[in-house]
Design a protein around this motif. Structure first.
Motif, PDB file in Angstrom:
ATOM      1  N   CYS A 193       1.353  -0.870   4.973  1.00  0.00           N
ATOM      2  CA  CYS A 193       0.622  -0.219   6.064  1.00  0.00           C
ATOM      3  C   CYS A 193       1.149  -0.749   7.401  1.00  0.00           C
ATOM      4  CB  CYS A 193      -0.870  -0.505   5.933  1.00  0.00           C
ATOM      5  SG  CYS A 193      -1.824   0.052   7.348  1.00  0.00           S
ATOM      6  N   ALA A 202      -0.091  -4.918   5.558  1.00  0.00           N
ATOM      7  CA  ALA A 202      -0.291  -5.395   4.193  1.00  0.00           C
ATOM      8  C   ALA A 202       0.133  -4.309   3.211  1.00  0.00           C
ATOM      9  CB  ALA A 202      -1.757  -5.763   3.970  1.00  0.00           C
ATOM     10  N   GLU A 203       0.473  -4.730   2.008  1.00  0.00           N
ATOM     11  CA  GLU A 203       0.754  -3.776   0.945  1.00  0.00           C
ATOM     12  C   GLU A 203      -0.578  -3.389   0.331  1.00  0.00           C
ATOM     13  OE1 GLU A 203       3.809  -2.965  -0.930  1.00  0.00           O
ATOM     14  OE2 GLU A 203       5.073  -3.602   0.755  1.00  0.00           O
ATOM     15  N   ALA A 204      -0.979  -2.152   0.498  1.00  0.00           N
ATOM     16  CA  ALA A 204      -2.280  -1.737  -0.027  1.00  0.00           C
ATOM     17  C   ALA A 204      -2.169  -0.321  -0.569  1.00  0.00           C
ATOM     18  CB  ALA A 204      -3.337  -1.798   1.076  1.00  0.00           C
ATOM     19  N   THR A 205      -3.105   0.034  -1.429  1.00  0.00           N
ATOM     20  CA  THR A 205      -3.125   1.413  -1.935  1.00  0.00           C
ATOM     21  C   THR A 205      -3.474   2.343  -0.786  1.00  0.00           C
ATOM     22  OG1 THR A 205      -5.382   1.006  -2.633  1.00  0.00           O
ATOM     23  CG2 THR A 205      -3.686   0.905  -4.320  1.00  0.00           C
ATOM     24  N   VAL A 232       0.937   2.277  -3.728  1.00  0.00           N
ATOM     25  CA  VAL A 232       0.856   1.056  -2.927  1.00  0.00           C
ATOM     26  C   VAL A 232       1.964   1.126  -1.871  1.00  0.00           C
ATOM     27  CG1 VAL A 232       1.056  -1.449  -2.941  1.00  0.00           C
ATOM     28  CG2 VAL A 232      -0.057  -0.272  -4.842  1.00  0.00           C
ATOM     29  N   CYS A 277      -4.680   4.053   4.720  1.00  0.00           N
ATOM     30  CA  CYS A 277      -4.667   2.729   4.078  1.00  0.00           C
ATOM     31  C   CYS A 277      -6.072   2.372   3.613  1.00  0.00           C
ATOM     32  CB  CYS A 277      -4.149   1.679   5.059  1.00  0.00           C
ATOM     33  SG  CYS A 277      -4.238   0.010   4.417  1.00  0.00           S
ATOM     34  N   THR A 278      -6.222   1.955   2.346  1.00  0.00           N
ATOM     35  CA  THR A 278      -7.553   1.570   1.858  1.00  0.00           C
ATOM     36  C   THR A 278      -7.938   0.187   2.358  1.00  0.00           C
ATOM     37  OG1 THR A 278      -6.538   0.750  -0.178  1.00  0.00           O
ATOM     38  CG2 THR A 278      -7.436   2.979  -0.215  1.00  0.00           C
ATOM     39  N   GLY A 279      -6.980  -0.569   2.877  1.00  0.00           N
ATOM     40  CA  GLY A 279      -7.304  -1.897   3.398  1.00  0.00           C
ATOM     41  C   GLY A 279      -7.940  -1.825   4.771  1.00  0.00           C
ATOM     42  N   CYS A 280      -7.293  -1.155   5.712  1.00  0.00           N
ATOM     43  CA  CYS A 280      -7.810  -1.125   7.090  1.00  0.00           C
ATOM     44  C   CYS A 280      -8.336   0.247   7.471  1.00  0.00           C
ATOM     45  CB  CYS A 280      -6.716  -1.556   8.070  1.00  0.00           C
ATOM     46  SG  CYS A 280      -5.314  -0.423   8.108  1.00  0.00           S
TER      47      CYS A 280
END
Length: 337
Positions: free
Chosen positions: A288, A293-296, A285, A320-323
């Motif tokens: 990004c 954001a804090e993301a995996t 984690v 980043c798995t979020g964006c």
DNA sequence: CGTATGTGAATTTCCAAGGG
DNA sequence: CCCTTGGAAATTCACATACG
């Protein structure tokens, strides 16, 4: 054969004979959707959705057979019947043998899924990303050189624990079967082992210090101590398998048994955290810089440009798995001491 | 020429059957 | 219970390509 004969004698309609399942093997029949092979197929177990699967003996690929998971009926062919084999054997030898009806075709129904009573699985914690070193390449095809570091503290700890297990000490330990304390040295040493064996009065079973340990029944005793330094190295199972002339599955099972044992020896999990062999690296984690954001973040190799190699840049690439954007971080160079 | 990222290939693990 | 087998799936990495 005798029971089948008895059943056939009292059951001319053959309503009961089909209920005898012992010694009967069956295989599905059908057409392979991949290569159009038609004929006898191989059993492929159950898929994740609970449907029964088949394997094609020609192209070796598998597929789910019935549309529904529960209650679907699949026509199968009986390929082996112990009772009929016994009849044939007796006839070949010139003895009398009963005429038994052969169940050529049968219908296999998928039983409704019963809720499985969960057994206590060994509670081995999922490794978190802090266990692994992202400054190092994660795989063998990386441009950066891969250095495999042995954690000597783990090796030393295990070596001493194993020699304690294999000691000639005749003080009776707690029973590994029932955890009872009413144990004493067995007057009748077992021939299969040189270790002192003990007897538990609680559950009346015999045991040694190695009973229920990772190295109990280990067929490859020679590789026990050679294996210990591998446990703390982050390497694929295949490397260890090649080293010890066995398969990755064997290594994987062994790593699992050692992790469980390490947790018993040290419930704080400090030593278990040092095991890295064959473990999947969890995505860390990270903050990004794009979506803030804090993301995996998935590791994406090492950063490189046209002019600068991955080695000179020294930056690890993440996604980043979020964006889904990429970003990189400097790797920590090993300090020369 | 550097940067961003889509994608194919290589690597590694998963999984169930089956033999002993 | 231990181990082998072999295909499928998941993961990881660097190349390819577009863009500024």
């Amino acid at each position: 054969m005798r029971f089948r004969e008895l059943i056939a004698h009292h059951d001319p309609d053959a309503r009961w004979a089909s209920r005898v399942l012992l010694g009967v093997k069956y295989r599905p029949e059908g057409t392979c959707p991949h290569c159009d092979f038609h004929g006898q197929l191989l059993n492929g177990g159950f898929g994740a959705d609970g449907r029964r699967r088949a394997l094609c003996p020609h192209c070796k690929r598998g597929w789910s057979m019935a549309r529904d998971a529960e209650g679907a009926e699949i026509t199968v062919r009986v390929v082996k019947d112990l009772a009929l084999t016994a009849v044939a054997r007796r006839k070949r030898a010139g003895h009398d043998a009963p005429e038994l009806a052969s169940a050529d075709h049968a219908v296999l129904s998928v039983p409704p899924r019963t809720t499985v009573q969960l057994v206590d699985a060994p509670a081995v914690p999922a490794p978190h990303s802090g266990r692994f070193d992202f400054n190092q390449p994660l795989r063998a095809n990386s441009p950066l050189p891969r250095r495999h570091v042995e954690d000597l503290r783990l090796t030393t700890f295990l070596t001493s624990e194993i020699s304690r297990v294999f000691s000639d000490n005749t003080d009776p330990p707690r029973c590994p079967h029932c955890a009872g304390i009413d144990t004493r040295l067995s007057s009748r040493p077992r021939t299969s082992t040189t270790l002192p064996s003990f007897h538990c009065r609680g559950c009346t079973r015999y045991f040694t210090r190695a009973t229920r340990m990772p190295m109990a029944n280990m067929l490859r005793k020679d590789m026990l101590f050679a294996f210990l330094p591998w446990l703390s190295q982050h390497r694929p199972l295949t490397h260890a398998a090649a080293e010890f002339g066995t398969s990755p599955e064997v290594i994987k099972a062994r790593v699992g048994r050692f992790r469980v044992w390490l947790l018993e020896l040290d419930p704080s999990g400090q030593y278990e955290q040092r095991v890295k062999l064959g473990l999947k690296v969890p995505w860390p984690v990270l903050p990004c810089p794009h979506c803030l954001a804090e993301a995996t973040a998935r590791p994406h190799g090492f950063k490189r440009t046209r002019t600068q190699s991955a080695l000179t840049l020294g930056r690890r690439l993440f996604r980043c798995t979020g964006c889904n954007h990429f970003f990189d971080m400097p790797i920590e160079r090993p300090r020369k001491t």
